[in-house]
Enzyme design. Structure first.
Site, mmCIF file in Angstrom:
data_model
loop_
_atom_site.group_PDB
_atom_site.id
_atom_site.type_symbol
_atom_site.label_atom_id
_atom_site.label_comp_id
_atom_site.label_asym_id
_atom_site.label_seq_id
_atom_site.Cartn_x
_atom_site.Cartn_y
_atom_site.Cartn_z
ATOM 1 N NE ARG A 84 -2.662 -1.612 3.325
ATOM 2 C CZ ARG A 84 -3.440 -1.981 4.328
ATOM 3 N NH1 ARG A 84 -4.724 -1.688 4.295
ATOM 4 N NH2 ARG A 84 -2.959 -2.627 5.367
ATOM 5 C CG ASP A 110 -6.341 -1.941 -0.007
ATOM 6 O OD1 ASP A 110 -6.247 -3.092 0.480
ATOM 7 O OD2 ASP A 110 -6.973 -1.026 0.548
ATOM 8 C CB VAL A 111 -4.333 -7.565 -1.099
ATOM 9 C CG1 VAL A 111 -2.977 -7.516 -1.760
ATOM 10 C CG2 VAL A 111 -4.240 -7.463 0.424
ATOM 11 C CG ASN A 137 4.115 -12.025 2.649
ATOM 12 O OD1 ASN A 137 4.475 -12.796 3.536
ATOM 13 N ND2 ASN A 137 4.358 -10.720 2.704
ATOM 14 C CE1 TYR A 202 -1.489 -12.865 11.535
ATOM 15 C CE2 TYR A 202 -1.534 -14.815 12.932
ATOM 16 C CZ TYR A 202 -0.948 -14.076 11.924
ATOM 17 O OH TYR A 202 0.183 -14.555 11.296
ATOM 18 C CE LYS A 206 -2.005 -14.853 8.516
ATOM 19 N NZ LYS A 206 -1.382 -14.604 7.197
ATOM 20 C CB THR A 237 9.633 -10.641 9.765
ATOM 21 O OG1 THR A 237 8.554 -10.306 10.648
ATOM 22 C CG2 THR A 237 9.542 -12.115 9.392
#
Length: 361
Positions: A84, A110-111, A137, A202, A206, A237
């Site tokens: 984004r 923007d997915v 991802n 979350y 998932k 990460t």
């Protein structure tokens, strides 16, 4: 005489047994050799060479997405990344091109918006003429107890991590099916196998992504398109600094940052990216990363009720929050003395390497 005849018969029987054993052994060896040759030929037919391939990575400007872009570029693929924030995309593109000399395309997208995704995929196809690998991802994390999570948190999680997987997959599928070839990797989570406290929105998203990915793997095999469901455990990460924390945000950030930083508990993002690349090459149905995640998924599969009860006890020692603590805060704004110490040094180093944090931040 009788003794001699008995001995003669025994010798003859021994010879017969020996010949039979040799024959059976020869047949077994031949079958084994034939199976080995078939396996080698099958591996050769299924061998996936990254050189010259075109790889699309959503959320590719930072974190695991950027680590995956590095790995694919290192292997010789051209890379198309979207996210984004344009500034972050440009920085990622410049570093990838300087490091590997490969062609990198970047575009804001923007997915959660289907038209954005369709446009991005069409532009990549027009530019490169092909898409060989899609890696879904993009993600968002909201940490906190369920009583401070709002409907908006659940909707955002589903928009990014479920529809953000569905839209790119459906956009690229007609092209891959027409060629009877393609690889799709959906980066879900260990949280898509075991739902853990303080991460319910979350994990719910998932879980949905895992269901979609596993179903697509089964349906698309006959079309030559191989779908891999990737379920990482904790990774270094640096993403904890850009995750959202609610309730007692500083306490929530402290436990989360430690888990996402400590070697032995978390895996380095580039090492995870290499594992994911190899799973894509092999066309594996599933990849669970880290021994802890594998063990927990195995335990949950065998004893789902017991696992949930144990997590219920874990929840008792996690930070509490009042219902009016619904404001969310970025991890970088929730630092404590512990998270600024050597305890999370590895996580901060990863954050700099994978564009989650600048050197001076």
């Amino acid at each position: 005489m009788k003794t001699l005849r008995k001995r003669s018969r025994r010798v003859q029987q021994a010879k017969t047994i020996a010949k039979t054993a040799m024959l059976v052994g020869g047949i077994t060896t031949g079958v084994a050799a034939g199976l080995a040759v078939q396996a080698v030929n099958r591996r050769r037919r299924n061998r996936f060479d990254w050189t010259g391939r075109v790889v699309v990575i959503t959320g590719g400007s930072r974190g695991l997405g950027f680590a995956l872009a590095n790995e694919c570029a290192r292997l010789g693929a051209a890379v198309a990344i979207c996210a984004r924030e344009e500034k972050e995309l440009i920085a990622a593109k410049e570093e990838l091109e300087a490091s590997y000399g490969t062609e990198v395309f970047q575009q804001t997208c923007d997915v959660t918006v289907k038209d954005d995704v369709d446009n991005f995929i069409n532009v990549v196809l027009a530019r490169f003429g092909r898409i060989d690998v899609l890696i879904n991802n993009a993600g968002v994390i909201s940490v906190g107890p369920q009583n401070v999570q709002t409907l908006t948190d659940y909707q955002e999680a589903m928009d990014v991590m479920y529809w953000g997987v569905v839209y790119p997959t459906l956009a690229v599928l007609p092209y891959m099916q027409s060629r009877h070839e393609g690889r799709i990797a959906n980066i879900t989570s260990f949280g898509g196998k075991v739902s853990v406290p303080h991460l319910v929105p979350y994990c719910a998203a998932k879980f949905a992504a895992v269901g979609f990915s596993e179903g697509m793997h089964a349906e698309l095999l006959r079309d030559g398109v191989k779908v891999t469901t990737v379920c990482p455990g904790l990774m270094r990460t640096g993403s904890h600094l850009n995750a959202y924390f609610k309730g007692d945000n500083r306490k929530e950030f402290t436990w989360f940052a430690m888990g996402a930083s400590l070697p032995g508990v978390s895996i380095h993002a580039q090492r995870a990216a290499r594992k994911i690349a190899r799973a894509i090459e092999a066309g594996r149905a599933e990849l669970i990363i880290t021994p802890q995640a594998k063990l927990a998924a195995w335990m949950h599969g065998l004893f789902p009720g017991l696992t949930s009860d144990v997590l219920g006890w874990v929840n008792r020692v996690m930070p509490d929050a009042t219902d009016n603590q619904q404001d969310r805060h970025l991890g970088r704004d929730s630092e404590t003395a512990v998270t600024r110490s050597v305890v999370t040094a590895a996580g901060r180093k990863a954050a700099i390497k994978f564009h989650q944090l600048t050197e001076t931040a």
